[in-house]
Design a protein around this motif. Sequence first.
Motif, PDB file in Angstrom:
ATOM      1  N   TRP A  72      84.528  41.342  80.987  1.00 58.01           N
ATOM      2  CA  TRP A  72      83.162  41.628  80.558  1.00 58.01           C
ATOM      3  C   TRP A  72      82.475  40.418  79.956  1.00 58.01           C
ATOM      4  CZ3 TRP A  72      87.157  44.704  78.463  1.00 58.01           C
ATOM      5  CH2 TRP A  72      87.662  44.229  77.269  1.00 58.01           C
ATOM      6  N   GLY A  73      83.179  39.323  79.799  1.00 56.55           N
ATOM      7  CA  GLY A  73      82.563  38.115  79.267  1.00 56.55           C
ATOM      8  C   GLY A  73      81.384  37.649  80.092  1.00 56.55           C
ATOM      9  N   GLU A  74      81.418  37.919  81.385  1.00 62.10           N
ATOM     10  CA  GLU A  74      80.320  37.501  82.253  1.00 62.10           C
ATOM     11  C   GLU A  74      79.055  38.302  82.016  1.00 62.10           C
ATOM     12  OE1 GLU A  74      81.624  37.236  86.288  1.00 62.10           O
ATOM     13  OE2 GLU A  74      83.290  35.965  85.736  1.00 62.10           O
ATOM     14  N   LEU A  75      79.161  39.425  81.326  1.00 59.96           N
ATOM     15  CA  LEU A  75      77.971  40.210  81.018  1.00 59.96           C
ATOM     16  C   LEU A  75      77.253  39.706  79.777  1.00 59.96           C
ATOM     17  CD1 LEU A  75      79.177  43.875  81.553  1.00 59.96           C
ATOM     18  CD2 LEU A  75      77.507  42.657  82.918  1.00 59.96           C
ATOM     19  N   LEU A  76      77.941  38.951  78.935  1.00 60.25           N
ATOM     20  CA  LEU A  76      77.345  38.528  77.676  1.00 60.25           C
ATOM     21  C   LEU A  76      76.087  37.712  77.922  1.00 60.25           C
ATOM     22  CD1 LEU A  76      80.532  37.563  75.687  1.00 60.25           C
ATOM     23  CD2 LEU A  76      79.209  39.658  75.549  1.00 60.25           C
ATOM     24  N   SER A  79      71.338  40.936  81.197  1.00 62.99           N
ATOM     25  CA  SER A  79      70.643  42.213  81.054  1.00 62.99           C
ATOM     26  C   SER A  79      71.198  43.175  82.091  1.00 62.99           C
ATOM     27  CB  SER A  79      69.145  42.024  81.229  1.00 62.99           C
ATOM     28  OG  SER A  79      68.874  41.490  82.506  1.00 62.99           O
ATOM     29  N   ALA A  80      72.475  43.468  81.967  1.00 61.14           N
ATOM     30  CA  ALA A  80      73.134  44.370  82.896  1.00 61.14           C
ATOM     31  C   ALA A  80      73.859  45.444  82.115  1.00 61.14           C
ATOM     32  CB  ALA A  80      74.132  43.587  83.756  1.00 61.14           C
ATOM     33  N   LYS A  81      74.163  46.542  82.801  1.00 59.44           N
ATOM     34  CA  LYS A  81      74.932  47.590  82.150  1.00 59.44           C
ATOM     35  C   LYS A  81      75.929  48.179  83.138  1.00 59.44           C
ATOM     36  CE  LYS A  81      71.672  51.310  83.046  1.00 59.44           C
ATOM     37  NZ  LYS A  81      70.905  52.390  82.478  1.00 59.44           N
ATOM     38  N   ILE A  82      77.040  48.577  82.602  1.00 62.41           N
ATOM     39  CA  ILE A  82      78.090  49.211  83.401  1.00 62.41           C
ATOM     40  C   ILE A  82      77.762  50.687  83.444  1.00 62.41           C
ATOM     41  CG2 ILE A  82      80.555  49.700  83.539  1.00 62.41           C
ATOM     42  CD1 ILE A  82      80.825  47.136  81.688  1.00 62.41           C
ATOM     43  N   CYS A  83      77.654  51.235  84.643  1.00 67.12           N
ATOM     44  CA  CYS A  83      77.269  52.644  84.720  1.00 67.12           C
ATOM     45  C   CYS A  83      78.368  53.538  85.281  1.00 67.12           C
ATOM     46  CB  CYS A  83      75.979  52.808  85.502  1.00 67.12           C
ATOM     47  SG  CYS A  83      76.024  52.184  87.161  1.00 67.12           S
ATOM     48  N   ILE A 145      93.942  41.333  71.476  1.00 67.36           N
ATOM     49  CA  ILE A 145      93.479  42.320  72.444  1.00 67.36           C
ATOM     50  C   ILE A 145      91.991  42.103  72.658  1.00 67.36           C
ATOM     51  CG2 ILE A 145      92.999  44.776  72.798  1.00 67.36           C
ATOM     52  CD1 ILE A 145      95.587  45.411  71.401  1.00 67.36           C
ATOM     53  N   LEU A 146      91.575  42.069  73.909  1.00 63.53           N
ATOM     54  CA  LEU A 146      90.150  42.081  74.229  1.00 63.53           C
ATOM     55  C   LEU A 146      89.779  43.549  74.355  1.00 63.53           C
ATOM     56  CD1 LEU A 146      90.005  39.230  76.854  1.00 63.53           C
ATOM     57  CD2 LEU A 146      89.268  39.154  74.486  1.00 63.53           C
ATOM     58  N   ALA A 147      88.884  43.989  73.492  1.00 62.79           N
ATOM     59  CA  ALA A 147      88.577  45.411  73.422  1.00 62.79           C
ATOM     60  C   ALA A 147      87.102  45.669  73.677  1.00 62.79           C
ATOM     61  CB  ALA A 147      88.967  45.956  72.045  1.00 62.79           C
ATOM     62  N   LEU A 148      86.845  46.789  74.298  1.00 60.67           N
ATOM     63  CA  LEU A 148      85.496  47.253  74.569  1.00 60.67           C
ATOM     64  C   LEU A 148      85.280  48.504  73.727  1.00 60.67           C
ATOM     65  CD1 LEU A 148      83.047  46.675  76.398  1.00 60.67           C
ATOM     66  CD2 LEU A 148      84.050  48.228  78.063  1.00 60.67           C
ATOM     67  N   PHE A 167      87.093  38.667  66.159  1.00 62.90           N
ATOM     68  CA  PHE A 167      86.007  37.916  66.785  1.00 62.90           C
ATOM     69  C   PHE A 167      85.088  38.843  67.574  1.00 62.90           C
ATOM     70  CE2 PHE A 167      89.767  35.259  66.477  1.00 62.90           C
ATOM     71  CZ  PHE A 167      89.282  34.229  65.699  1.00 62.90           C
ATOM     72  N   TYR A 168      83.844  38.903  67.168  1.00 60.91           N
ATOM     73  CA  TYR A 168      82.827  39.680  67.877  1.00 60.91           C
ATOM     74  C   TYR A 168      82.343  38.845  69.054  1.00 60.91           C
ATOM     75  CZ  TYR A 168      78.465  42.114  68.828  1.00 60.91           C
ATOM     76  OH  TYR A 168      77.447  42.793  69.434  1.00 60.91           O
ATOM     77  N   LEU A 169      82.375  39.416  70.265  1.00 61.17           N
ATOM     78  CA  LEU A 169      81.971  38.675  71.466  1.00 61.17           C
ATOM     79  C   LEU A 169      80.575  39.031  71.944  1.00 61.17           C
ATOM     80  CD1 LEU A 169      85.364  38.874  73.392  1.00 61.17           C
ATOM     81  CD2 LEU A 169      84.480  36.988  72.006  1.00 61.17           C
ATOM     82  N   GLY A 170      80.059  40.197  71.593  1.00 62.16           N
ATOM     83  CA  GLY A 170      78.699  40.542  71.970  1.00 62.16           C
ATOM     84  C   GLY A 170      78.539  41.952  72.509  1.00 62.16           C
ATOM     85  N   CYS A 171      77.291  42.291  72.760  1.00 63.17           N
ATOM     86  CA  CYS A 171      76.939  43.576  73.380  1.00 63.17           C
ATOM     87  C   CYS A 171      76.905  43.357  74.884  1.00 63.17           C
ATOM     88  CB  CYS A 171      75.572  44.042  72.877  1.00 63.17           C
ATOM     89  SG  CYS A 171      75.027  45.587  73.639  1.00 63.17           S
ATOM     90  N   VAL A 172      77.613  44.200  75.624  1.00 61.41           N
ATOM     91  CA  VAL A 172      77.728  43.993  77.062  1.00 61.41           C
ATOM     92  C   VAL A 172      77.036  45.064  77.892  1.00 61.41           C
ATOM     93  CG1 VAL A 172      79.840  42.655  76.866  1.00 61.41           C
ATOM     94  CG2 VAL A 172      79.997  45.111  77.179  1.00 61.41           C
ATOM     95  N   GLY A 173      76.259  45.914  77.270  1.00 58.01           N
ATOM     96  CA  GLY A 173      75.535  46.915  78.047  1.00 58.01           C
ATOM     97  C   GLY A 173      75.380  48.222  77.277  1.00 58.01           C
ATOM     98  N   HIS A 174      74.957  49.240  77.991  1.00 54.96           N
ATOM     99  CA  HIS A 174      74.711  50.557  77.417  1.00 54.96           C
ATOM    100  C   HIS A 174      75.424  51.597  78.256  1.00 54.96           C
ATOM    101  CE1 HIS A 174      71.512  48.727  75.074  1.00 54.96           C
ATOM    102  NE2 HIS A 174      71.089  48.176  76.188  1.00 54.96           N
ATOM    103  N   CYS A 175      75.702  52.728  77.663  1.00 54.21           N
ATOM    104  CA  CYS A 175      76.283  53.831  78.433  1.00 54.21           C
ATOM    105  C   CYS A 175      75.634  55.131  78.030  1.00 54.21           C
ATOM    106  CB  CYS A 175      77.791  53.902  78.243  1.00 54.21           C
ATOM    107  SG  CYS A 175      78.370  54.055  76.563  1.00 54.21           S
TER     108      CYS A 175
END
Length: 175
Positions: A72-76, A79-83, A145-148, A167-175
Amino acid sequence: MSYKTPCSPVLFWPKSRARDTDPYQSARRTIADQHGEMPRVESGDFDMAEFFKANSDAVLYYPVFSNSCGWWGELLGGSAKICEKISVSKDCQLMVIVGDKKQEASDKKTQLFAAEIYPTNQFFKKVAAVGVTVSDMLATESGTILALFSGKNQSKFQNFIESTGNFYLGCVGHC
């Protein structure tokens, strides 16, 4: 679930993965069943933010393989979201990603946050009090652990993560 879009569906498939495998063929068939056409395949260097700038109405299928980390690093910053998540094989899942036309983050929407954490019992006991739930986790070779996580308050979650030495990596989308 089917997606109606004027753009053809796109499958990102890394160059490092063979295209004559069952997961690749299953991914293409699954996408074709949902859209009525075979997907265009992208590989190599891939910038998701640039992809959605150029293809705002596209539906992107992104494979996540077992033993992979940080997908999910590529989403950081994008403006994309996992649906949706589609299981293609026991070793591969497809993440269905669409461009988020509404880039504003609403407090009413559940957001997806990525963090690199040190797994401890105390951390997992406290995380629920922040108003987030664990959506997915991948172990790394370094013991983290890389966690979502999914939740509604980004700043509260970020403060919690950083205050616990993670370590906070960012917001990667909405659900």
